[in-house]
Design a protein around this motif. Structure first.
Motif, short mmCIF file in Angstrom:
data_model
loop_
_atom_site.label_atom_id
_atom_site.label_comp_id
_atom_site.label_asym_id
_atom_site.label_seq_id
_atom_site.Cartn_x
_atom_site.Cartn_y
_atom_site.Cartn_z
N TRP A 1 14.74 3.76 -8.04
CA TRP A 1 13.70 3.86 -7.02
C TRP A 1 12.62 2.82 -7.24
O TRP A 1 12.03 2.30 -6.28
CB TRP A 1 13.10 5.27 -7.00
CG TRP A 1 13.99 6.24 -6.31
CD1 TRP A 1 14.72 7.25 -6.87
CD2 TRP A 1 14.28 6.26 -4.91
NE1 TRP A 1 15.44 7.90 -5.92
CE2 TRP A 1 15.19 7.33 -4.70
CE3 TRP A 1 13.86 5.51 -3.82
CZ2 TRP A 1 15.69 7.64 -3.44
CZ3 TRP A 1 14.35 5.81 -2.56
CH2 TRP A 1 15.26 6.87 -2.38
N GLU A 2 12.34 2.49 -8.49
CA GLU A 2 11.37 1.43 -8.75
C GLU A 2 11.89 0.10 -8.21
O GLU A 2 11.11 -0.72 -7.71
CB GLU A 2 11.08 1.35 -10.24
CG GLU A 2 10.28 2.55 -10.75
CD GLU A 2 10.08 2.55 -12.24
OE1 GLU A 2 9.12 3.18 -12.73
OE2 GLU A 2 10.89 1.92 -12.95
N ALA A 3 13.21 -0.12 -8.31
CA ALA A 3 13.80 -1.33 -7.75
C ALA A 3 13.70 -1.31 -6.22
O ALA A 3 13.46 -2.36 -5.59
CB ALA A 3 15.26 -1.45 -8.18
N VAL A 4 13.86 -0.14 -5.62
CA VAL A 4 13.72 -0.01 -4.16
C VAL A 4 12.29 -0.35 -3.75
O VAL A 4 12.07 -1.11 -2.78
CB VAL A 4 14.09 1.41 -3.70
CG1 VAL A 4 13.73 1.60 -2.23
CG2 VAL A 4 15.58 1.66 -3.90
N PHE A 5 11.31 0.18 -4.47
CA PHE A 5 9.92 -0.12 -4.15
C PHE A 5 9.64 -1.62 -4.31
O PHE A 5 8.91 -2.21 -3.51
CB PHE A 5 8.98 0.69 -5.05
CG PHE A 5 9.05 2.17 -4.84
CD1 PHE A 5 9.29 2.70 -3.58
CD2 PHE A 5 8.89 3.05 -5.90
CE1 PHE A 5 9.36 4.07 -3.38
CE2 PHE A 5 8.95 4.42 -5.71
CZ PHE A 5 9.19 4.94 -4.45
N SER A 6 10.20 -2.21 -5.35
CA SER A 6 10.02 -3.65 -5.57
C SER A 6 10.60 -4.44 -4.41
O SER A 6 9.98 -5.40 -3.93
CB SER A 6 10.70 -4.07 -6.88
OG SER A 6 10.15 -3.42 -7.99
N GLY B 1 0.80 -1.22 0.00
CA GLY B 1 0.00 0.00 0.00
C GLY B 1 0.83 1.27 0.00
O GLY B 1 0.55 2.21 -0.74
N ILE B 2 1.88 1.29 0.81
CA ILE B 2 2.71 2.50 0.91
C ILE B 2 3.48 2.76 -0.39
O ILE B 2 3.53 3.89 -0.87
CB ILE B 2 3.68 2.37 2.11
CG1 ILE B 2 2.89 2.41 3.42
CG2 ILE B 2 4.71 3.49 2.09
CD1 ILE B 2 3.71 2.06 4.64
N THR B 3 4.07 1.71 -0.95
CA THR B 3 4.85 1.92 -2.19
C THR B 3 3.94 2.27 -3.36
O THR B 3 4.29 3.12 -4.19
CB THR B 3 5.68 0.67 -2.51
OG1 THR B 3 4.83 -0.49 -2.52
CG2 THR B 3 6.78 0.46 -1.49
#
Length: 247
Positions: A91-96, A70-72
Motif C-alpha cells: 500500500w505504501e508503494a500504491v501511495f507512492s 494531500g489525500i495519500t
C-alpha cells in the motif's frame, strides 16, 4: 486565459462545493466519530501542498500534485494518529505511485508524456526505497499544535530535494531533452523540497486541528469552502461577461 486552466479552475470550484457541504453535514457524518478527521487532513494538506506546488510550478501542477499528495498523506497520517501500525509496503508503494502520478500529470503539459511517465516511475521507485528504510510520513509524528521539524524529517526533505532534481536530470538526458535542463531540474527539486519542508513543519498544527474539531468552526469553514467554490465556478461566466478572450 487558456481554456484548460479555466476548466481546471471550474473543477476545483466544484470540489470545494462538495467539501463545504460535507463540513456543513458534520452531524450527519457521525460527529467526532465520523470521517471528518480524515477529510480535514486531506483538505488541509491538499491546500498546503497545492498552493506551494502551484506557486512554484504552475496552477495545473499545483492541483494535480497537491491533491494526490494531500489525500495519500491524510490516509497514512490518519492511521498513525489512531495508534495503528503503518500500511504494508504494497500500500505504501500504491501511495507512492499515486503521488508520482500527480507529479507526472502536472509535468505533462510542460515536458510531454514520455518525460512525465519516466519521472513518475523514477520517483515512485525512490519513494518506495525510502519506505523500506523507515522514512515515511508518520515518522516522528506529533500533535503538539506548534510548528516543528526533527533532524530525521529535515534529512528526508533534503534527500527528497536531491532525488527529484536527479530524476528530472535523468529524464532530460535520456528520455526527452528540455531547454536549460539544470535550471528546470533544480526548480523541480527546490520547489518539492521547500514545500515538503513547510508541510512537515506545520504538520503538528494540522494534526492538532484534525484531532480537535470544533463544531461551529467546521460550519464556518464549510460555508467558506462553498463560497470559494462558487467564486471559482463563476469565473468562466465573469470572463464571458467582460469579453475576456480564452485561448
Amino acid at each position: 486565459m487558456d481554456h484548460h486552466t479555466l476548466a481546471a479552475i471550474s473543477v476545483a470550484g466544484s470540489c470545494l462545493d462538495v467539501l463545504g457541504s460535507l463540513y456543513l453535514a458534520y452531524d450527519l457524518l457521525g460527529g467526532q466519530h465520523g470521517p471528518l478527521r480524515l477529510l480535514t487532513r486531506a483538505v488541509t494538506y491538499s491546500v498546503v501542498f497545492g498552493l506551494g506546488y502551484g506557486l512554484g510550478l504552475g496552477f495545473v501542477f499545483g492541483i494535480a500534485a497537491g491533491c494526490t499528495t494531500g489525500i495519500t498523506l491524510a490516509l497514512e497520517l490518519n492511521r498513525t494518529a489512531r495508534g495503528q501500525d503503518h500500511y504494508s509496503l504494497f500500500w505504501e508503494a500504491v501511495f507512492s505511485a499515486i503521488r508520482s502520478a500527480g507529479f507526472g500529470a502536472g509535468l505533462y503539459r510542460m515536458v510531454g508524456l514520455r518525460f512525465a511517465v519516466a519521472f513518475g516511475i523514477l520517483t515512485t521507485v525512490g519513494q518506495v526505497n525510502a519506505y523500506t528504510r523507515g522514512m515515511r510520513p508518520g515518522i516522528d509524528y506529533s500533535t503538539a499544535g506548534r510548528p516543528r521539524i526533527t533532524r530525521r524529517q529535515l534529512s528526508g526533505t533534503v534527500v527528497r530535494l536531491a532525488g527529484y532534481t536527479l530524476a528530472a536530470l535523468l529524464c532530460s538526458a535520456f528520455i526527452h531533452h528540455v531547454d536549460h535542463a539544470w535550471r528546470f531540474a533544480l526548480r523541480i527539486g527546490i520547489v518539492t523540497g521547500l514545500v515538503t519542508g513547510v508541510g512537515i513543519t506545520i504538520g503538528p498544527l494540522i494534526e492538532h486541528l484534525a484531532d480537535n474539531l470544533p463544531e461551529r468552526r467546521l460550519g464556518v469553514f464549510g460555508i467558506g469552502l462553498i463560497l470559494c467554490g462558487f467564486g471559482l465556478q463563476s469565473l468562466q461566466y465573469w470572463l464571458a461577461l467582460f469579453d475576456v478572450s480564452i485561448t
